[in-house]
Design a protein around this motif. Structure first.
Motif, PDB file in Angstrom:
ATOM      1  N   ARG A  15      39.350  52.249  52.358  1.00 27.31           N
ATOM      2  CA  ARG A  15      37.935  52.584  52.294  1.00 27.31           C
ATOM      3  C   ARG A  15      37.150  51.336  51.899  1.00 27.31           C
ATOM      4  NH1 ARG A  15      39.312  58.152  49.011  1.00 27.31           N
ATOM      5  NH2 ARG A  15      39.581  59.483  50.853  1.00 27.31           N
ATOM      6  N   ALA A  16      35.838  51.410  52.082  1.00 32.08           N
ATOM      7  CA  ALA A  16      34.995  50.232  51.834  1.00 32.08           C
ATOM      8  C   ALA A  16      35.137  49.743  50.394  1.00 32.08           C
ATOM      9  CB  ALA A  16      33.543  50.561  52.163  1.00 32.08           C
ATOM     10  N   TRP A  17      35.114  50.663  49.412  1.00 34.53           N
ATOM     11  CA  TRP A  17      35.187  50.232  48.018  1.00 34.53           C
ATOM     12  C   TRP A  17      36.545  49.614  47.732  1.00 34.53           C
ATOM     13  CZ3 TRP A  17      38.504  51.193  44.021  1.00 34.53           C
ATOM     14  CH2 TRP A  17      39.368  52.278  44.133  1.00 34.53           C
ATOM     15  N   GLN A  18      37.628  50.144  48.368  1.00 38.73           N
ATOM     16  CA  GLN A  18      38.964  49.595  48.160  1.00 38.73           C
ATOM     17  C   GLN A  18      39.061  48.180  48.720  1.00 38.73           C
ATOM     18  OE1 GLN A  18      40.923  52.766  50.243  1.00 38.73           O
ATOM     19  NE2 GLN A  18      41.615  53.778  48.369  1.00 38.73           N
ATOM     20  N   ARG A  19      38.489  47.976  49.911  1.00 41.06           N
ATOM     21  CA  ARG A  19      38.517  46.626  50.499  1.00 41.06           C
ATOM     22  C   ARG A  19      37.756  45.643  49.630  1.00 41.06           C
ATOM     23  NH1 ARG A  19      37.332  49.489  55.236  1.00 41.06           N
ATOM     24  NH2 ARG A  19      35.169  48.743  55.184  1.00 41.06           N
ATOM     25  N   LYS A  20      36.578  46.062  49.166  1.00 40.29           N
ATOM     26  CA  LYS A  20      35.767  45.172  48.326  1.00 40.29           C
ATOM     27  C   LYS A  20      36.499  44.825  47.033  1.00 40.29           C
ATOM     28  CE  LYS A  20      31.241  45.004  46.037  1.00 40.29           C
ATOM     29  NZ  LYS A  20      29.987  45.760  45.752  1.00 40.29           N
ATOM     30  N   ALA A  21      37.106  45.827  46.399  1.00 39.19           N
ATOM     31  CA  ALA A  21      37.832  45.587  45.148  1.00 39.19           C
ATOM     32  C   ALA A  21      39.070  44.734  45.391  1.00 39.19           C
ATOM     33  CB  ALA A  21      38.222  46.912  44.504  1.00 39.19           C
ATOM     34  N   LEU A  22      39.758  44.939  46.524  1.00 35.60           N
ATOM     35  CA  LEU A  22      40.942  44.135  46.846  1.00 35.60           C
ATOM     36  C   LEU A  22      40.572  42.669  47.036  1.00 35.60           C
ATOM     37  CD1 LEU A  22      43.953  43.912  47.613  1.00 35.60           C
ATOM     38  CD2 LEU A  22      43.289  44.453  49.971  1.00 35.60           C
ATOM     39  N   VAL A  23      39.478  42.433  47.771  1.00 36.08           N
ATOM     40  CA  VAL A  23      39.022  41.048  47.965  1.00 36.08           C
ATOM     41  C   VAL A  23      38.689  40.401  46.626  1.00 36.08           C
ATOM     42  CG1 VAL A  23      37.124  39.653  48.890  1.00 36.08           C
ATOM     43  CG2 VAL A  23      38.203  41.409  50.321  1.00 36.08           C
ATOM     44  N   GLU A  24      38.010  41.160  45.744  1.00 35.09           N
ATOM     45  CA  GLU A  24      37.668  40.636  44.417  1.00 35.09           C
ATOM     46  C   GLU A  24      38.924  40.330  43.620  1.00 35.09           C
ATOM     47  OE1 GLU A  24      35.175  39.426  41.246  1.00 35.09           O
ATOM     48  OE2 GLU A  24      34.865  39.685  43.399  1.00 35.09           O
ATOM     49  N   TYR A  25      39.912  41.215  43.704  1.00 37.87           N
ATOM     50  CA  TYR A  25      41.163  41.006  42.973  1.00 37.87           C
ATOM     51  C   TYR A  25      41.875  39.744  43.469  1.00 37.87           C
ATOM     52  CZ  TYR A  25      45.718  41.793  40.893  1.00 37.87           C
ATOM     53  OH  TYR A  25      46.888  41.627  40.166  1.00 37.87           O
ATOM     54  N   LEU A  26      42.018  39.608  44.786  1.00 34.62           N
ATOM     55  CA  LEU A  26      42.734  38.454  45.341  1.00 34.62           C
ATOM     56  C   LEU A  26      41.964  37.161  45.104  1.00 34.62           C
ATOM     57  CD1 LEU A  26      43.973  40.063  48.681  1.00 34.62           C
ATOM     58  CD2 LEU A  26      45.288  39.679  46.579  1.00 34.62           C
ATOM     59  N   ARG A  27      40.635  37.251  45.023  1.00 41.54           N
ATOM     60  CA  ARG A  27      39.837  36.059  44.754  1.00 41.54           C
ATOM     61  C   ARG A  27      40.039  35.570  43.330  1.00 41.54           C
ATOM     62  NH1 ARG A  27      35.261  34.577  42.392  1.00 41.54           N
ATOM     63  NH2 ARG A  27      34.791  36.686  41.658  1.00 41.54           N
ATOM     64  N   ARG A  28      40.081  36.523  42.382  1.00 38.74           N
ATOM     65  CA  ARG A  28      40.182  36.147  40.959  1.00 38.74           C
ATOM     66  C   ARG A  28      41.578  35.677  40.581  1.00 38.74           C
ATOM     67  NH1 ARG A  28      36.770  40.169  37.066  1.00 38.74           N
ATOM     68  NH2 ARG A  28      34.866  40.302  38.314  1.00 38.74           N
ATOM     69  N   ARG A  29      42.586  36.423  41.056  1.00 41.69           N
ATOM     70  CA  ARG A  29      43.971  36.124  40.681  1.00 41.69           C
ATOM     71  C   ARG A  29      44.139  36.053  39.161  1.00 41.69           C
ATOM     72  NH1 ARG A  29      47.981  36.513  44.653  1.00 41.69           N
ATOM     73  NH2 ARG A  29      46.927  36.247  46.643  1.00 41.69           N
TER      74      ARG A  29
END
Length: 574
Positions: A15-29
């Protein structure tokens, strides 16, 4: 040879919120990440996708999931297996290590609290991602919080999940970041937030219609005095608690009448397009749960599934009910959090628990959307505190440390005892004896607004609300509720005119009672909020919240005449 790595291409679309949160997670590490998402939004899928990403790129070699209950261990393992991640749900502290067939294990907070050193050794042996499901449970006791911190400090990554308002106590939650605000209080900070209002707008969750029932209650005190009160009327918190308990007494008339109404609503949903819709009664203790089960069988002719956490096979009964066509389940707390039964569409809140945390957990069982248009209906006592929580479904809360506590005199201590042993409190039972209680529909709450003029149980007026179609968008629900309320008011006027004799010339009009004025003002406020919604596109709930912020006071379901008048004047200036 160890377990095969999951294949990312095999994952379902996010879902859109999951994709957004996943991108944020992978960006932060970063080591720690806190995701707050409303029940039913898909936190499990989001967490498993992160686990798959980290396993695939070699960041971690193992996954540990910490869940609140034994039943959720199985649910996590099944969900993980579907996407190629093998988790050992049968892991015991005595095992020390999982088989090489697994990517990791699922354990409970209680397991970790008992033997944190076992889980610390496992975490140190392999680079580990720890998923802390419903992380607020790590604050349930100091031993749990200390155990979680000791066990998982060595983890390479920690992903915290929660779907409900955070705790109202002072127990800091391990690995959660707190930031001090201008008022000197520390508040939890989430890295990703997806609230109920957003999920409703996206069609991820169902609209929830709350049907609040009042009624006359009578009980006898330990001194032998008989007291009577109308549920929902202004009174002391002690009297509210006792009237509430009296209404929930299985031997009175309130519960049978409400259960009969709830079953009627369930049958409407089943006939109107949700053919497998199911109902859940949430009880205070085991004794009440069994009694409610017998009431349901007497009313419906069909046996209810009664789930008690210390009964063997409770998890199996929940799974069987989820996959069946049975109509009703009764539980104390086994299904209050995290358990996924998507066909649950009708609830009866028959517990004296009043914390925002428990209320949100309970309502979260009914909001999981499967297809567009499905609605959920929750029946609850007309208690001011519950009406406020029902009106604030969309409010996002943080865990606040150092905030002055405001005791409300309600039965949250009873909830704590029920969560420990699910036994009725003998001391409370001795304080009074429930004598009688009757039920009538007081009001309907939807999207922060209150509708209806009151209706006796079993009348056509009540049936108007119980018969709302089961497949509706949120906007259609608001339109229909406004129409039902208008029809009620018109019918009342017709009955009044028919009963009155021919009027003398220019008679003085009868002044409206306080109850009639409140209904009229609520209707006017709802109409103005709806008009503002159509002009701006803002959700009804956010408009009501903004009016409360500007004018002060409780939700409209509890607001006084003066407060409603002030909000009407204010919304006209927006």
């Amino acid at each position: 040879m160890g377990a095969r790595l999951p294949v990312l291409e095999s994952f379902p679309a996010l879902r859109a919120w999951q994709r957004k949160a996943l991108v944020e997670y992978l960006r932060r590490r970063s080591e720690d990440f806190l995701a707050v998402a409303t029940p039913g939004a898909g936190k499990t899928t989001f967490a498993l996708r992160i686990a798959a990403e980290l396993l695939a790129d070699g960041t971690v070699e193992a996954v540990t999931v910490v869940a609140p209950t034994e039943h959720l261990k199985t649910q996590w393992a099944v969900a993980a297996a579907r996407v190629g991640i093998q988790l050992d749900a049968a892991f015991r502290n005595a095992d020390l290590h999982s088989s090489a067939d697994f990517h990791g294990a699922v354990v409970t907070y209680a397991q970790v609290g008992i033997a944190p050193q076992v889980h610390r050794r496992r975490t140190m042996t392999r680079r580990t991602l720890v998923i802390l499901d419903e992380i607020h449970h790590a604050g349930d006791s100091r031993s749990w919080g200390d155990g979680v911190k000791a066990a998982f400090e060595p983890a390479v990554r920690r992903l915290m999940l929660t779907g409900t308002p955070f705790r109202s106590d002072e127990n800091p939650i391990p690995f959660v970041t707190y930031e001090r605000g201008n008022d000197g209080l520390q508040r939890s900070r989430a890295d990703s937030v997806y609230g109920y209002a957003e999920a409703l707008a996206d069609g991820v969750v169902r609209p929830v219609i709350f049907l609040a029932y009042s009624g006359e209650t009578r009980w006898r005190t330990s001194a032998g005095d008989e007291l009577a009160a109308r549920l929902g009327e202004p009174m002391t918190q002690d009297l509210i608690a006792q009237a509430w308990r009296t209404a929930l007494d299985p031997a009175g008339d309130w519960m049978p009448q409400v259960l009969r109404a709830a079953d009627a609503r369930l049958q409407v949903l089943r006939a109107g397009g949700v053919s497998d819709a199911a109902g859940l009664v949430i009880a205070t203790d085991q004794q009440a749960a069994r009694s409610y089960g017998r009431l349901i069988e007497r009313i419906t002719g069909e046996r209810a599934v009664v789930v008690l956490s210390d009964d063997q096979g409770a998890s199996a009964r929940i799974a069987a009910f989820s996959a069946s066509d049975q109509r009703w389940m009764v539980a104390v707390r086994m299904v209050s959090e995290g358990v996924d039964i998507p066909r649950l569409a009708v609830g009866v809140y028959a517990t004296s628990a009043s914390t925002p945390l428990f209320f949100a957990q309970a309502i979260g069982r009914f909001v999981r959307a499967r297809r567009p248009g499905e609605t959920a209906s929750v029946f609850l006592p007309s208690v001011p505190h519950l009406l406020g929580l029902a009106s604030e479904m969309e409010v996002e809360r943080d865990h606040v440390l150092g905030e002055p506590k405001r005791g409300d005199g309600l039965d949250d201590d009873l909830l704590e005892r029920a969560q420990r042993n699910e036994q009725a409190s003998g001391e409370l039972e001795k304080r009074f004896e429930a004598l009688s209680a009757t039920a009538e529909l007081d009001q309907v709450i939807f999207d922060g607004a209150s509708f209806g003029t009151g209706a006796q149980a079993g009348t056509p007026e009540e049936e108007d609300y119980l018969g709302l179609p089961g497949l509706l968008t949120a906007d259609q629900v608001a339109v229909l509720l406004n129409k039902r309320q208008a029809d009620q008011l018109a019918a009342q006027r017709r009955r009044k005119n028919a009963a009155e004799p021919m009027p003398a010339p220019r008679p003085e009009s009868r002044p409206l009672s306080a109850a009639e004025r409140r209904v009229s003002l609520r209707r006017q406020l709802n109409a103005l909020v709806a008009a503002h919604h159509h002009r701006t596109g803002l959700p009804h709930g956010k408009i009501h919240a903004e009016l409360r912020r500007r004018c002060g006071g409780p939700p409209s379901a509890q607001a006084s005449i003066e407060q409603l008048e002030e909000r009407i004047a204010t919304v006209q200036t927006l």
